[in-house]
Write a protein that holds these residues in place. Structure first.
Motif, PDB file in Angstrom:
ATOM      1  N   ASN A   1      49.185  58.715  43.046  1.00 20.21           N
ATOM      2  CA  ASN A   1      47.672  59.294  44.101  1.00 20.21           C
ATOM      3  C   ASN A   1      46.885  58.358  44.613  1.00 20.21           C
ATOM      4  N   LEU A   2      46.668  58.069  45.636  1.00 23.46           N
ATOM      5  CA  LEU A   2      46.050  57.060  46.400  1.00 23.46           C
ATOM      6  C   LEU A   2      44.856  57.139  47.125  1.00 23.46           C
ATOM      7  N   ALA A   3      43.963  56.085  47.786  1.00 24.37           N
ATOM      8  CA  ALA A   3      42.805  56.459  47.689  1.00 24.37           C
ATOM      9  C   ALA A   3      42.462  54.567  49.093  1.00 24.37           C
ATOM     10  N   SER A   4      41.046  55.815  49.524  1.00 22.59           N
ATOM     11  CA  SER A   4      40.989  54.420  50.562  1.00 22.59           C
ATOM     12  C   SER A   4      39.835  53.826  51.058  1.00 22.59           C
ATOM     13  N   LEU A   5      39.685  53.415  51.157  1.00 25.82           N
ATOM     14  CA  LEU A   5      38.465  52.849  52.082  1.00 25.82           C
ATOM     15  C   LEU A   5      38.436  51.883  53.339  1.00 25.82           C
ATOM     16  N   ASN A   6      36.871  52.634  53.770  1.00 23.67           N
ATOM     17  CA  ASN A   6      36.720  52.411  55.453  1.00 23.67           C
ATOM     18  C   ASN A   6      35.833  50.242  54.987  1.00 23.67           C
ATOM     19  N   LEU A   7      37.018  49.611  55.104  1.00 21.53           N
ATOM     20  CA  LEU A   7      36.240  48.297  55.594  1.00 21.53           C
ATOM     21  C   LEU A   7      35.522  47.977  56.245  1.00 21.53           C
ATOM     22  N   MET A   8      35.112  48.627  57.634  1.00 20.61           N
ATOM     23  CA  MET A   8      33.861  48.492  58.218  1.00 20.61           C
ATOM     24  C   MET A   8      32.787  48.914  57.742  1.00 20.61           C
ATOM     25  N   LYS A   9      32.811  49.947  56.960  1.00 22.11           N
ATOM     26  CA  LYS A   9      31.013  50.102  55.932  1.00 22.11           C
ATOM     27  C   LYS A   9      30.790  48.835  54.824  1.00 22.11           C
ATOM     28  N   PHE A  10      32.082  47.817  55.279  1.00 21.87           N
ATOM     29  CA  PHE A  10      31.347  46.815  54.536  1.00 21.87           C
ATOM     30  C   PHE A  10      31.184  46.048  55.330  1.00 21.87           C
ATOM     31  N   LEU A  11      30.838  45.555  56.360  1.00 20.66           N
ATOM     32  CA  LEU A  11      30.759  44.374  57.115  1.00 20.66           C
ATOM     33  C   LEU A  11      28.813  44.756  57.725  1.00 20.66           C
ATOM     34  N   LYS A  12      28.183  43.330  57.309  1.00 21.22           N
ATOM     35  CA  LYS A  12      26.787  43.167  56.898  1.00 21.22           C
ATOM     36  C   LYS A  12      26.598  42.536  58.690  1.00 21.22           C
ATOM     37  N   ASP A  13      25.356  42.400  58.910  1.00 17.94           N
ATOM     38  CA  ASP A  13      24.779  42.047  60.428  1.00 17.94           C
ATOM     39  C   ASP A  13      23.754  41.222  59.306  1.00 17.94           C
ATOM     40  N   ASP A  14      23.661  39.527  59.920  1.00 19.77           N
ATOM     41  CA  ASP A  14      22.175  39.161  59.240  1.00 19.77           C
ATOM     42  C   ASP A  14      21.004  38.766  60.693  1.00 19.77           C
ATOM     43  N   SER A  15      20.542  38.379  61.256  1.00 15.24           N
ATOM     44  CA  SER A  15      19.048  38.275  61.376  1.00 15.24           C
ATOM     45  C   SER A  15      19.655  37.607  63.405  1.00 15.24           C
ATOM     46  N   LYS A  16      20.834  37.079  62.626  1.00 20.52           N
ATOM     47  CA  LYS A  16      21.278  36.712  64.357  1.00 20.52           C
ATOM     48  C   LYS A  16      22.233  37.307  65.087  1.00 20.52           C
ATOM     49  N   GLY A  17      22.403  38.492  64.176  1.00 19.94           N
ATOM     50  CA  GLY A  17      23.094  39.564  65.386  1.00 19.94           C
ATOM     51  C   GLY A  17      25.127  38.946  64.542  1.00 19.94           C
ATOM     52  N   HIS A  18      25.377  38.047  63.484  1.00 20.50           N
ATOM     53  CA  HIS A  18      26.288  38.067  63.514  1.00 20.50           C
ATOM     54  C   HIS A  18      27.273  39.315  61.868  1.00 20.50           C
ATOM     55  N   GLN A  19      28.237  39.315  62.082  1.00 26.11           N
ATOM     56  CA  GLN A  19      28.533  39.867  61.197  1.00 26.11           C
ATOM     57  C   GLN A  19      28.783  39.135  59.829  1.00 26.11           C
ATOM     58  N   SER A  20      29.223  39.370  58.462  1.00 26.77           N
ATOM     59  CA  SER A  20      30.177  38.910  57.912  1.00 26.77           C
ATOM     60  C   SER A  20      30.532  40.010  56.682  1.00 26.77           C
ATOM     61  N   PHE A  21      31.649  40.243  55.683  1.00 26.78           N
ATOM     62  CA  PHE A  21      32.177  40.817  55.092  1.00 26.78           C
ATOM     63  C   PHE A  21      31.762  41.032  53.976  1.00 26.78           C
ATOM     64  N   ASP A  22      30.833  42.100  53.347  1.00 29.05           N
ATOM     65  CA  ASP A  22      30.182  41.900  52.114  1.00 29.05           C
ATOM     66  C   ASP A  22      31.103  42.015  50.959  1.00 29.05           C
ATOM     67  N   ALA A  23      31.404  40.768  50.368  1.00 30.26           N
ATOM     68  CA  ALA A  23      32.670  41.218  49.188  1.00 30.26           C
ATOM     69  C   ALA A  23      32.070  41.828  48.151  1.00 30.26           C
ATOM     70  N   ASP A  24      31.044  40.806  47.685  1.00 28.34           N
ATOM     71  CA  ASP A  24      29.978  41.849  46.259  1.00 28.34           C
ATOM     72  C   ASP A  24      29.976  43.268  46.586  1.00 28.34           C
ATOM     73  N   ARG A  25      30.058  44.182  47.520  1.00 27.85           N
ATOM     74  CA  ARG A  25      29.775  45.708  47.610  1.00 27.85           C
ATOM     75  C   ARG A  25      30.626  46.106  47.433  1.00 27.85           C
ATOM     76  N   PHE A  26      32.080  44.955  48.059  1.00 31.20           N
ATOM     77  CA  PHE A  26      33.128  45.332  47.734  1.00 31.20           C
ATOM     78  C   PHE A  26      33.770  46.164  46.872  1.00 31.20           C
ATOM     79  N   GLN A  27      34.131  44.419  46.211  1.00 29.42           N
ATOM     80  CA  GLN A  27      34.639  44.853  44.849  1.00 29.42           C
ATOM     81  C   GLN A  27      33.851  45.736  44.020  1.00 29.42           C
ATOM     82  N   LYS A  28      33.203  45.915  44.070  1.00 31.21           N
ATOM     83  CA  LYS A  28      31.879  46.891  43.230  1.00 31.21           C
ATOM     84  C   LYS A  28      32.788  47.898  43.766  1.00 31.21           C
ATOM     85  N   VAL A  29      32.504  48.782  44.609  1.00 28.07           N
ATOM     86  CA  VAL A  29      32.755  49.937  45.001  1.00 28.07           C
ATOM     87  C   VAL A  29      34.482  50.108  44.709  1.00 28.07           C
TER      88      VAL A  29
END
Length: 85
Positions: A14-42
């Motif tokens: 039984n497999l499941a997958s998550l699109n890791l690109m959906k957990f990237l978030k942009d800051d006000s300067k246009g930089h991206q970071s990974f939203d680890a808290d949201r990823f953990q909840k999902v």
């Protein structure tokens, strides 16, 4: 999908997958970071949903069903959000 557990035995996989690109978030300067808290909840939500679906699933092989549910129950003890059958 099945994997060979031992000679002559098949266990549903039984497999499941998550699109890791959906957990990237942009800051006000246009930089991206990974939203680890949201990823953990999902991940916790998906694990719980998978455990529930395994509990209610019908498997063609009664022995494979028992092995799959036993594996799910043993992984549930290691995962605080998992629900054993």
């Amino acid at each position: 999908m099945q994997r060979v557990h031992a000679p002559g035995q098949h266990v549903p996989c039984n497999l499941a997958s998550l699109n890791l690109m959906k957990f990237l978030k942009d800051d006000s300067k246009g930089h991206q970071s990974f939203d680890a808290d949201r990823f953990q909840k999902v991940v916790e939500l998906v694990i719980t949903a998978m455990d529930i679906s395994i509990c209610f699933a019908d498997f063609p092989d009664p022995e494979g069903s028992a092995r799959t549910r036993a594996r799910s129950a043993s992984s549930a003890s290691a995962t605080p959000t998992s629900a054993p059958c």
